[in-house]
Design an enzyme around this catalytic site. Structure first.
Site, PDB file in Angstrom:
ATOM      1  N   SER A 179       0.822  -1.214   0.000  1.00  0.00           N
ATOM      2  CA  SER A 179       0.000   0.000   0.000  1.00  0.00           C
ATOM      3  C   SER A 179       0.847   1.252   0.000  1.00  0.00           C
ATOM      4  O   SER A 179       0.363   2.324  -0.360  1.00  0.00           O
ATOM      5  CB  SER A 179      -0.842   0.060   1.285  1.00  0.00           C
ATOM      6  N   HIS A 199      -1.117  -2.965  -7.350  1.00  0.00           N
ATOM      7  CA  HIS A 199      -1.825  -2.525  -6.145  1.00  0.00           C
ATOM      8  C   HIS A 199      -3.327  -2.657  -6.347  1.00  0.00           C
ATOM      9  O   HIS A 199      -3.926  -1.917  -7.128  1.00  0.00           O
ATOM     10  CB  HIS A 199      -1.425  -1.083  -5.799  1.00  0.00           C
ATOM     11  N   GLU A 257      -3.706  -0.498  -9.717  1.00  0.00           N
ATOM     12  CA  GLU A 257      -2.594   0.413  -9.993  1.00  0.00           C
ATOM     13  C   GLU A 257      -1.369  -0.418 -10.372  1.00  0.00           C
ATOM     14  O   GLU A 257      -1.001  -1.350  -9.638  1.00  0.00           O
ATOM     15  CB  GLU A 257      -2.284   1.269  -8.751  1.00  0.00           C
ATOM     16  N   ASN A 289      -3.737   5.809  -2.448  1.00  0.00           N
ATOM     17  CA  ASN A 289      -3.416   5.910  -1.015  1.00  0.00           C
ATOM     18  C   ASN A 289      -2.760   7.228  -0.628  1.00  0.00           C
ATOM     19  O   ASN A 289      -2.836   7.643   0.528  1.00  0.00           O
ATOM     20  CB  ASN A 289      -2.530   4.740  -0.577  1.00  0.00           C
TER      21      ASN A 289
END
Ligand code: CAA
Ligand code: NAD
Length: 310
Positions: free
Chosen positions: A144, A165, A177, A215
């Protein structure tokens, strides 16, 4: 030891879309994210091996995938219960379970790591699998917040390493991602993009920067909500209601932090605070540290900001 879901039907549906290059996928870590990643890969026709620390963790991953597939089947095969059952059993039949890291990667075209968000633990794992996986195997981390380049630094295949991700819950969230470091080869990057498409995700590409796109925006937002609560500016319920009804978010920020896992949220913030001590957005949050110390990790442990005990 590699176990196959014994009572479930084996099978491989060549009609399912998937990348020509990637057929065998090993997912290391079968928690919230790993079980979802294994599920979507198996749904797309990949043969998947989940590697976990012990049999109990594997059983948990197995039942999480089973119930998630049943939810999907109920929706997709509304009036065709038998077809739904076949979909679930065929998909489960493509999932193998293992507690042996080296063994689990021996046939892999792609390894996706989804273990605890700690650099030293990821390094130990990648060192081990770099020596055990075939030369052609490409590696991805679902981290993350950590640097993909730094995770890859312990391997001899930096050109075959990148970030994939996913988002929680993986079977539902459409985004993937794809992170390309300065060492990731075009061939590896293209394989990531093709595999993302094959498993039904929409891909976006981001440089190897802290938090990538989502994030970098979402974690400070959740952290600020925790600070609002800590200051006593509003109750947890009112903070969540405000963001759901006032900003149209499907979950409030504290519900989301519980959903992500307060341990994972804390590891992300701690890592960034160490790296960027001058940024107040990443400063430690007492209320989160306290809940994690008490084992209140959110939905996965039954309690966090809210209680999820039945
Ligand atoms: N498996 C399969 N299907 C699932 C599922 C699962 N685990 N969870 C939910 N679903 C399906 C349900 O079957 C339902 O389908 P239909 O609407 O077609 O019937 C649909 O998803 C909605 O589920 P629910 O009705 O149970 O609940 P909901 O409407 O409240 O939606 C949610 C649940 C999808 C989780 C929604 O609340 C949501 O989008 N929340 C925000 C999630 C989010 O922001 N995730 C990103 C977190 S950050 C991250 O992941 C990155 C990181 O590194 C920390
Ligand atoms: P989790 O705690 O639910 O699961 C982690 C699993 O990894 C556990 O089941 C644990 O037993 C297993 N594990 C730990 N060390 C292992 C090892 N050496 N070998 C095999 N298995 C091992 O955590 P999670 O939420 O699934 O997060 C996993 C990774 O995905 C983290 O890097 C996290 O930052 C990232 N991530 C999390 C989310 C989220 O919303 N929770 C979203 C995207 C990415």
């Amino acid at each position: 030891m590699i176990m196959r879901f014994s009572i479930l039907k084996r099978g491989f549906s060549s009609s399912n879309a998937m990348s020509a290059a990637i057929n065998q996928v090993t997912v290391i870590g079968g928690g919230l994210m790993g079980s979802g990643i294994a599920q979507v890969a198996a749904q797309a026709g990949n043969t998947v091996t989940i590697c976990e620390v012990n049999d109990a963790a594997l059983q948990k991953a197995q039942s999480r995938i089973q119930s998630s597939l049943e939810r999907v089947a109920k929706k997709v095969y509304k009036d065709k219960a038998e077809d739904g059952k076949k979909f679930v059993s065929d998909t489960m039949g493509r999932v193998n379970l293992s507690t042996k890291v080296g063994e689990s990667v021996q046939k892999a075209d792609l390894v996706v790591e989804a273990i605890i968000e700690k650099m030293e633990v990821k390094h130990k794992l990648f060192k081990e699998i770099d020596g055990a996986a075939p030369a052609h195997t490409i590696f991805a981390s679902n981290t993350s917040s950590l640097s993909i380049k730094e995770i890859a630094s312990v391997t001899k295949r930096k050109d075959k390493f990148g970030g994939l991700h996913f988002f929680n819950p993986v079977p539902v969230m459409k985004l993937l991602e794809v992170i390309k470091t300065e060492d990731t080869s075009e061939d590896t990057y293209n394989k990531f993009l093709a595999w993302g498409k094959a498993i039904g995700k929409t891909t976006v590409t981001c440089k190897d920067t802290p938090g990538f796109v989502v994030n970098r925006l979402l974690v400070p937002y959740m952290a600020e909500a925790c600070r609002l609560l800590e200051r006593g500016d509003a109750s947890a319920r009112d903070i969540d209601t405000a963001m759901k009804l006032g900003a149209g978010y499907p979950m409030g920020p504290l519900e989301l932090a519980d959903y992500v896992g307060l341990d994972t949220t804390k590891y992300i913030l701690d890592g960034w605070n160490k790296q960027f001590p001058e940024n107040p957005l990443f400063a430690p949050i007492k209320i989160v540290d306290k809940l994690v110390a008490e084992g209140k990790l959110g939905v996965k442990s039954g309690e966090g900001f809210y209680s999820y005990k039945k």
